[in-house]
Design a protein around this motif. Structure first.
Motif, short mmCIF file in Angstrom:
data_model
loop_
_atom_site.label_atom_id
_atom_site.label_comp_id
_atom_site.label_asym_id
_atom_site.label_seq_id
_atom_site.Cartn_x
_atom_site.Cartn_y
_atom_site.Cartn_z
N SER A 259 -17.89 59.16 70.08
CA SER A 259 -18.79 60.19 69.56
C SER A 259 -18.86 61.39 70.50
N ILE A 260 -18.78 61.15 71.80
CA ILE A 260 -18.77 62.26 72.76
C ILE A 260 -17.51 63.11 72.57
N VAL B 181 -20.27 63.52 64.56
CA VAL B 181 -20.71 62.61 65.61
C VAL B 181 -21.24 61.32 65.00
N THR C 102 -28.59 57.49 69.87
CA THR C 102 -27.48 58.05 70.62
C THR C 102 -26.75 59.11 69.80
N VAL D 140 -26.28 62.91 71.16
CA VAL D 140 -24.93 63.45 71.35
C VAL D 140 -24.72 64.66 70.45
N SER E 294 -23.90 68.33 71.84
CA SER E 294 -22.64 68.94 71.40
C SER E 294 -22.86 70.35 70.87
#
Length: 222
Positions: free
Chosen positions: A88-89, A121, A139, A143, A147
């Motif tokens: 996802s990052i 994401v 999370t 994220v 982002s």
């Protein structure tokens, strides 16, 4: 016939009722099922059958409420939070880069890119994590927001490089990072808050593994 096998019939019978202390009971006798091969009072609940044919995924909260502890334990064993976090990052960074490229090229910040990043994401978190626990949604939201902030930062670097006729990497090296927060504050608006909120929502919503009513029924019967 075991209790588990009896419940496969009871859960689909119109005469069922749920007791918080004893579990599934027969509404006619007020007792647990005691038949060995078949129940003479069995009456198929056709509305339940129709509901199970529903192909729309249900919300994560409903999923946790409808599945047994045994089924949830099996699903949790398939979760992979570390991989989901990393993936996802990466998705967020790629989205931030694309956002910056479009923003610098058009000289216009498209807020809807934040929503796209949030969805990307979230879906990435879902695909790699197969998560059903809240940590995946939380999370995904975090994220997604980070982002979006990174996309704004990349845009500032891009505009600076364009104005100073410098290379992008060179600008990253020479940039005065003590001015980053003031610059981002100047360019931040109320609409940014709105779109960041949408991004967080998308990152949270799409981060969870989904099931339809029919899939839940199949898992419960296994």
């Amino acid at each position: 016939m075991t209790r588990e096998e009896q419940l496969m019939f009871c859960k689909k019978c119109t005469n069922r009722k749920l007791d918080m202390q004893q579990g599934m009971l027969c509404n006619l006798t007020g007792e647990k099922a005691n038949f060995s091969t078949e129940c003479s009072s069995y009456n198929l609940d056709t509305t339940l059958e129709e509901k199970q044919e529903n192909l729309e995924p249900i919300d994560n909260e409903d999923l946790l409420a409808k599945m047994s502890d045994k089924t949830l334990d099996l699903l949790r064993a398939e979760q992979n939070y570390p991989i989901a976090l990393i993936a996802s990052i990466i998705a967020g960074i790629i989205g931030a880069i694309i956002w910056a490229i479009i923003t610098v090229a058009t000289e216009y910040q498209i807020g809807y890119m934040a929503i796209a990043i949030g969805a990307a994401v979230g879906y990435t978190m879902r695909y790699f994590g197969k998560g059903i626990d809240q940590i995946f949604g939380i999370t995904g939201a975090i994220v997604a927001v980070l982002s979006c902030a990174l996309g704004n930062f990349f845009s500032i670097i891009g505009f600076t490089a364009k104005f100073e006729t410098l290379g992008y990497l060179e600008t990253l090296t020479l940039f005065d990072y003590s001015q980053l927060i003031p610059l981002m504050s100047e360019t931040f608006s109320f609409m940014d808050v709105v779109f960041y909120g949408f991004a967080a929502y998308e990152g949270y919503k799409f981060a969870f593994r989904t099931f339809t009513e029919k899939e839940i029924a199949a898992l419960s019967n296994n």
